[in-house]
Design a protein around this motif. Structure first.
Motif, PDB file in Angstrom:
ATOM      1  N   GLY A 148       0.779  -1.229   0.000  1.00 33.65           N
ATOM      2  CA  GLY A 148       0.000   0.000   0.000  1.00 33.65           C
ATOM      3  C   GLY A 148       0.806   1.272   0.000  1.00 33.65           C
ATOM      4  N   ASP A 149       2.134   1.164   0.068  1.00 32.12           N
ATOM      5  CA  ASP A 149       2.973   2.366   0.059  1.00 32.12           C
ATOM      6  C   ASP A 149       3.076   2.934  -1.348  1.00 32.12           C
ATOM      7  OD1 ASP A 149       3.420   2.006   2.743  1.00 32.12           O
ATOM      8  OD2 ASP A 149       5.344   0.984   2.476  1.00 32.12           O
ATOM      9  N   VAL A 150       3.196   4.252  -1.419  1.00 30.98           N
ATOM     10  CA  VAL A 150       3.311   4.924  -2.707  1.00 30.98           C
ATOM     11  C   VAL A 150       4.667   4.639  -3.323  1.00 30.98           C
ATOM     12  CG1 VAL A 150       3.402   7.167  -3.859  1.00 30.98           C
ATOM     13  CG2 VAL A 150       1.690   6.752  -2.082  1.00 30.98           C
ATOM     14  N   GLU A 151       4.649   4.205  -4.578  1.00 37.89           N
ATOM     15  CA  GLU A 151       5.889   3.923  -5.295  1.00 37.89           C
ATOM     16  C   GLU A 151       6.166   4.938  -6.400  1.00 37.89           C
ATOM     17  OE1 GLU A 151       5.726  -0.070  -6.750  1.00 37.89           O
ATOM     18  OE2 GLU A 151       6.130  -0.944  -4.776  1.00 37.89           O
ATOM     19  N   GLY A 152       5.174   5.743  -6.746  1.00 36.51           N
ATOM     20  CA  GLY A 152       5.414   6.724  -7.794  1.00 36.51           C
ATOM     21  C   GLY A 152       4.186   7.565  -8.059  1.00 36.51           C
ATOM     22  N   THR A 153       4.386   8.686  -8.735  1.00 37.53           N
ATOM     23  CA  THR A 153       3.310   9.606  -9.106  1.00 37.53           C
ATOM     24  C   THR A 153       3.432   9.895 -10.595  1.00 37.53           C
ATOM     25  OG1 THR A 153       3.407  10.632  -6.910  1.00 37.53           O
ATOM     26  CG2 THR A 153       2.222  11.834  -8.635  1.00 37.53           C
ATOM     27  N   PRO A 154       2.629   9.220 -11.415  1.00 39.82           N
ATOM     28  CA  PRO A 154       2.721   9.451 -12.859  1.00 39.82           C
ATOM     29  C   PRO A 154       2.229  10.850 -13.231  1.00 39.82           C
ATOM     30  CG  PRO A 154       0.857   8.026 -12.351  1.00 39.82           C
ATOM     31  CD  PRO A 154       1.609   8.201 -11.077  1.00 39.82           C
TER      32      PRO A 154
END
Length: 393
Positions: A148-154
């Motif tokens: 559930g952790d954020v891995e990126g922001t497209p």
């Protein structure tokens, strides 16, 4: 404009729609008083550039399907498969005998497809061979991992939400679907993904934010509220009718044949309940009265069944883009007794008008033996109708 012989539609309606909650397959549930699939199909059936609409349905839903789309033109429905992808292929194969140049593939769960969007889809397919409607992403999107952790922001500037109808040259998308089935690929989530996999360049064209897919119960609540907000012109009309008794062995009341020792003296069948109701609806529309639309001086209405008058009034509401909210009839007579037939009459009015029986009331009273109704010389009826129309100046 005459219908084109080049463009056909696959309307995908074989799913179960479990995420939409109770109430059966979502494509057969009503929204704004109209079945979802009816709204979706009507847009294509009435479009001047569409020559054939091929529904794909679950065989278990045949009766529901035919009832939901009654009155709309379409090809005989074909049975869907275990997946959306298999259902689309079944629809394409069913259309192969027509050999259309262009095919639009649309999900029945998108009931608010507009004529303009359909036209853009046809134009895009003619121009590019493969195209899909899209709308821009306005929210920030995050990629998350398994925990559930954020891995990126497209970059949302490059992101688009895909819709249907997706449009293709017919021979190209049929071949792509056949090839995917032959190679055991059944994991594609839309037809554009199959086209991409087959090596096609898929163009995009302007979608429509109103063309939302109904997926969850909340979607139905939201769209019902949106439709209701569009019908902000709430109107009420009243009607009144009287008919005297003459010779006969029955009377027609609210569309029901009621045995009696007398009949009505009338130009038509004398149905006071339906006549009053028609006047109420026409009054709400500010559209004259029953006599102006069906003059008794016209011989063609001699002995006419009054259900056609009510259907006509309801159609006048629909032509204005409106909906019936409530219908109420009060019958004033000593005899025949109305109470035992009250629900039968409600059901008949609901059937004729196409509204739910919960929106129909039939009441009865006497005049305490006073006046012509008290002397059993005839029957009187009052009625009211509440309708909702799009607001206009």
């Amino acid at each position: 404009m005459a219908k084109s012989q080049r463009t056909a539609v696959v309307l995908v309606a074989a799913g179960r729609g479990l995420r939409a909650g109770a109430g059966g397959p979502k494509q057969y549930r009503a929204i704004g008083g109209v079945p979802v699939i009816n709204r979706a199909m009507e847009a294509f059936s009435r479009h001047p550039e569409v020559s054939a609409v091929q529904p794909v349905v679950n065989p278990d839903d045949s009766a529901m399907f035919m009832a939901a789309v009654a009155g709309l033109e379409h090809e005989p429905p074909t049975s869907g498969g275990a997946t959306r992808q298999a259902s689309v292929l079944a629809g394409l194969e069913a259309l192969a005998r027509h050999a259309p140049d262009i095919v639009l593939i649309h999900d029945a769960a998108r009931p608010f497809v507009s004529a303009g969007l359909i036209s853009r889809a046809i134009e895009a397919a003619n121009r590019t061979g493969a195209a899909i409607p899209v709308i821009a992403v306005t929210d920030t999107i995050k990629l998350t991992g398994e925990n559930g952790d954020v891995e990126g922001t497209p970059d949302r500037a490059r992101l688009r939400v895909a819709q249907t109808p997706q449009s293709f040259r017919f021979d190209v998308i049929l071949e792509a679907h056949r090839r995917a089935a032959k190679e055991g690929r059944s994991d594609f989530t839309d037809d554009a993904a199959i086209a991409e996999w087959a090596g096609l360049t898929v163009a995009t064209f302007e979608g429509d934010v109103a063309n939302m897919k109904l997926t969850t119960p909340e979607d139905f609540v939201r769209e019902e509220a949106r439709l209701a907000a569009q019908l902000g012109d709430v109107r009420t009309g009243t009607g009144y009718d009287v008919h005297a008794f003459g010779d006969g062995d029955h009377v027609m009341i609210c569309g029901v044949r009621v045995p009696h020792t007398k009949g009505f003296l009338a130009h038509s069948d004398g149905d006071v309940g339906l006549h009053a109701l028609v006047d109420a609806i026409l009054g709400a529309l500010a559209d004259g009265d029953i006599g102006s639309h069906f003059p008794p001086s016209d011989a063609k209405w001699k002995g006419a069944s009054s259900d056609q008058f009510l259907k006509y009034a309801i159609e006048r509401v629909a032509q204005r883009g409106g909906r019936v909210a409530n219908l109420e009839v009060t019958l004033i007579c000593e005899r025949p007794k109305i109470g035992p037939l009250r629900d039968t009459m409600r059901a008949r009015i609901a059937e004729i008008s196409g509204v739910d029986i919960s929106r129909v009331a039939v009441k009865a009273t006497t005049s305490e033996r006073l006046g012509f109704t008290g002397r059993e010389e005839g029957i009187a009826a009052t009625a009211s109708a509440t309708i909702r129309l799009p607001w206009s100046v």
